[in-house]
Design an enzyme around this catalytic site. Sequence first.
Site, PDB file in Angstrom:
ATOM      1  N   GLU A   5      36.347  42.555  39.747  1.00  0.00           N
ATOM      2  CA  GLU A   5      37.737  42.781  39.349  1.00  0.00           C
ATOM      3  C   GLU A   5      38.400  41.981  38.380  1.00  0.00           C
ATOM      4  O   GLU A   5      39.033  41.921  37.230  1.00  0.00           O
ATOM      5  CB  GLU A   5      38.543  42.643  40.726  1.00  0.00           C
ATOM      6  CG  GLU A   5      38.725  44.188  41.282  1.00  0.00           C
ATOM      7  CD  GLU A   5      38.632  43.518  42.875  1.00  0.00           C
ATOM      8  OE1 GLU A   5      38.363  42.969  43.276  1.00  0.00           O
ATOM      9  OE2 GLU A   5      39.899  44.735  42.970  1.00  0.00           O
TER      10      GLU A   5
ATOM     11  N   HIS B 218      43.907  48.589  44.775  1.00  0.00           N
ATOM     12  CA  HIS B 218      42.346  48.485  44.484  1.00  0.00           C
ATOM     13  C   HIS B 218      42.769  48.744  43.192  1.00  0.00           C
ATOM     14  O   HIS B 218      41.421  48.979  42.042  1.00  0.00           O
ATOM     15  CB  HIS B 218      41.103  48.862  45.452  1.00  0.00           C
ATOM     16  CG  HIS B 218      41.834  47.748  46.525  1.00  0.00           C
ATOM     17  ND1 HIS B 218      41.634  48.856  47.932  1.00  0.00           N
ATOM     18  CD2 HIS B 218      41.325  46.853  47.113  1.00  0.00           C
ATOM     19  CE1 HIS B 218      41.296  48.294  48.722  1.00  0.00           C
ATOM     20  NE2 HIS B 218      41.149  47.044  48.490  1.00  0.00           N
TER      21      HIS B 218
ATOM     22  N   ASN C  38      42.745  33.910  42.011  1.00  0.00           N
ATOM     23  CA  ASN C  38      43.289  34.776  42.372  1.00  0.00           C
ATOM     24  C   ASN C  38      43.917  33.748  44.051  1.00  0.00           C
ATOM     25  O   ASN C  38      43.314  33.676  45.096  1.00  0.00           O
ATOM     26  CB  ASN C  38      42.470  36.055  43.090  1.00  0.00           C
ATOM     27  CG  ASN C  38      42.805  37.123  44.475  1.00  0.00           C
ATOM     28  OD1 ASN C  38      44.121  36.965  44.909  1.00  0.00           O
ATOM     29  ND2 ASN C  38      42.228  37.250  45.207  1.00  0.00           N
TER      30      ASN C  38
ATOM     31  N   LYS D 154      41.341  31.340  44.589  1.00  0.00           N
ATOM     32  CA  LYS D 154      40.003  31.234  43.772  1.00  0.00           C
ATOM     33  C   LYS D 154      40.154  31.862  42.486  1.00  0.00           C
ATOM     34  O   LYS D 154      41.385  31.514  42.146  1.00  0.00           O
ATOM     35  CB  LYS D 154      40.069  33.043  44.202  1.00  0.00           C
ATOM     36  CG  LYS D 154      38.720  33.030  45.403  1.00  0.00           C
ATOM     37  CD  LYS D 154      38.113  34.358  45.483  1.00  0.00           C
ATOM     38  CE  LYS D 154      38.169  35.124  46.657  1.00  0.00           C
ATOM     39  NZ  LYS D 154      38.225  36.710  47.584  1.00  0.00           N
TER      40      LYS D 154
ATOM     41  N   ARG E 165      45.775  37.775  39.225  1.00  0.00           N
ATOM     42  CA  ARG E 165      45.899  38.782  40.183  1.00  0.00           C
ATOM     43  C   ARG E 165      47.178  39.045  41.267  1.00  0.00           C
ATOM     44  O   ARG E 165      47.470  37.801  41.614  1.00  0.00           O
ATOM     45  CB  ARG E 165      44.477  38.734  40.886  1.00  0.00           C
ATOM     46  CG  ARG E 165      44.885  39.809  41.525  1.00  0.00           C
ATOM     47  CD  ARG E 165      43.561  39.601  43.277  1.00  0.00           C
ATOM     48  NE  ARG E 165      43.782  41.019  43.867  1.00  0.00           N
ATOM     49  CZ  ARG E 165      43.293  41.325  44.983  1.00  0.00           C
ATOM     50  NH1 ARG E 165      43.454  40.325  46.044  1.00  0.00           N
ATOM     51  NH2 ARG E 165      43.804  42.657  45.555  1.00  0.00           N
TER      52      ARG E 165
ATOM     53  N   ARG F 113      42.912  48.457  59.887  1.00  0.00           N
ATOM     54  CA  ARG F 113      44.206  48.661  59.423  1.00  0.00           C
ATOM     55  C   ARG F 113      43.664  50.578  60.205  1.00  0.00           C
ATOM     56  O   ARG F 113      42.543  51.035  59.590  1.00  0.00           O
ATOM     57  CB  ARG F 113      44.250  48.922  58.134  1.00  0.00           C
ATOM     58  CG  ARG F 113      45.103  47.774  57.980  1.00  0.00           C
ATOM     59  CD  ARG F 113      44.824  47.309  56.068  1.00  0.00           C
ATOM     60  NE  ARG F 113      44.111  46.116  55.395  1.00  0.00           N
ATOM     61  CZ  ARG F 113      44.124  46.188  54.432  1.00  0.00           C
ATOM     62  NH1 ARG F 113      44.464  46.760  53.497  1.00  0.00           N
ATOM     63  NH2 ARG F 113      43.504  44.894  54.016  1.00  0.00           N
TER      64      ARG F 113
ATOM     65  N   GLU G 178      28.545  48.105  48.570  1.00  0.00           N
ATOM     66  CA  GLU G 178      27.374  48.427  47.766  1.00  0.00           C
ATOM     67  C   GLU G 178      26.544  47.827  48.423  1.00  0.00           C
ATOM     68  O   GLU G 178      25.265  47.510  48.436  1.00  0.00           O
ATOM     69  CB  GLU G 178      28.085  46.690  46.870  1.00  0.00           C
ATOM     70  CG  GLU G 178      28.831  47.118  45.731  1.00  0.00           C
ATOM     71  CD  GLU G 178      30.208  45.540  45.301  1.00  0.00           C
ATOM     72  OE1 GLU G 178      29.211  44.763  45.132  1.00  0.00           O
ATOM     73  OE2 GLU G 178      31.000  46.052  45.272  1.00  0.00           O
TER      74      GLU G 178
END
Length: 400
Positions: free
Chosen positions: A385, A179, A9, A16, A90, A240, A333
């Site tokens: 992901e 997402h 990513n 990452k 990604r 946002r 989570e």
Amino acid sequence: MSNKIMVVNAGSSSLKFKLYEMPEEKVLTQGIFERIGLEEGIFQIEVAGENKKEYLQLPNHAVCVTHLVKVLVEEGIVSDLNEITGVGHRVVQGGKYFSDAALLDEKSENLIEMMNSLAPLHNPAHLIGIRAFKEVLPNVKMTATFDTAYHQSMEMEDYLFPIPYEYYEDYDIRRYGAHGTSHHYLALEAKNHELKDSKSQRVITCHIGSGASITASKDAKCVATSMGLTPLGGIMMGTRCGDIDPSVYKFIAEYTNQSIDEVYDTLYKKSGLIGVSGVSSDTRDIEAAIKNGDKRALAAAKLFARRIADYIGQYYIRLGGADLIVFSAGIGENSPYFRKLVVDNIASALNLRLDEQANKSSNRERGIISTPDSKVKVAIIPTDEEIMIARDCIRILNLN
Ligand code: ADP
């Protein structure tokens, strides 16, 4: 045959990575490069369960990839670079061009570049990461997994905006969602586990982290999603605004003398939880402020929960009912407080009740948090992901 797949990513100043042994889905290592292009960079990697941290010069992404492969061999995580048989990247925005993951070649890279304007913070950085890996590992095939691909199954009424049709035709202005890889993972997990004995698979997934979106899925296919053309739409988020009356734009610009770009920036970075509360975009700080009696923080939290509940209600109708509501990502989570706030808004209409004891989980623990007599189940499922990207890579490269 076993394959080592690198999942990447890439951001503009970070990269990452997570290395998998497939098909076992075993994580061999993971880590991150940060402060790329700045004076001193940071490299962290997990080796034999321990985190190793290094400060070093990281002028660009290719230097990071070169360093990474060197460390992988030095630490014995791979004995030979040829063991890495695929790299899965990604990519945030695939527009109308990608309804599935894709092999990275000149054509797909050009299409990703064409989508730069829709994801100016993400796609250009992904391309830098893709090109860096190509430079350092020229013989390894690579794939891209798009955050938008899962949402391409939406019907037109679910993705079209009620604006002049020419803008959709000429400029592709429509809802793409975000997402998608996470929502897809959660819908599949729900299908195979929480709903494995259920006749129907109508799932509403709430991916709520600092960025947040809600998706309605049927049989692990996306039916509708809350994010819009860009990650500014849908529910309220950390910074946002989500969906608002579009004329707010004109009023802010006129009253405060801000340009179009400045108003966009205000709605993107200074709104949501931080804008309403004036405290923070992080729900941990919001919860602490509420405990200290901060009224604006409480208003922000309640508004946040109400916006999520509104979408859950909308999708309950859209799916003709629901079998499972899923909480996931940073807030979903980890925050019993916010999950309860959302459930309090939907419990009576959807005939469900929160199991207060089960909801106490605050550490990415999977589980059902509704009472057994609830008409709709509610669950926490930690998202993943990266494993979806590794699976896509294996499938697209035919490495099974
Ligand atoms: P993103 O990937 O969009 O950056 P995450 O899914 O990692 O975001 O979510 C980060 C957010 O999750 C934080 O901003 C914070 O609001 C929330 N969060 C993380 N841990 C906790 C926690 N223990 N309690 C409450 N909220 C948490």
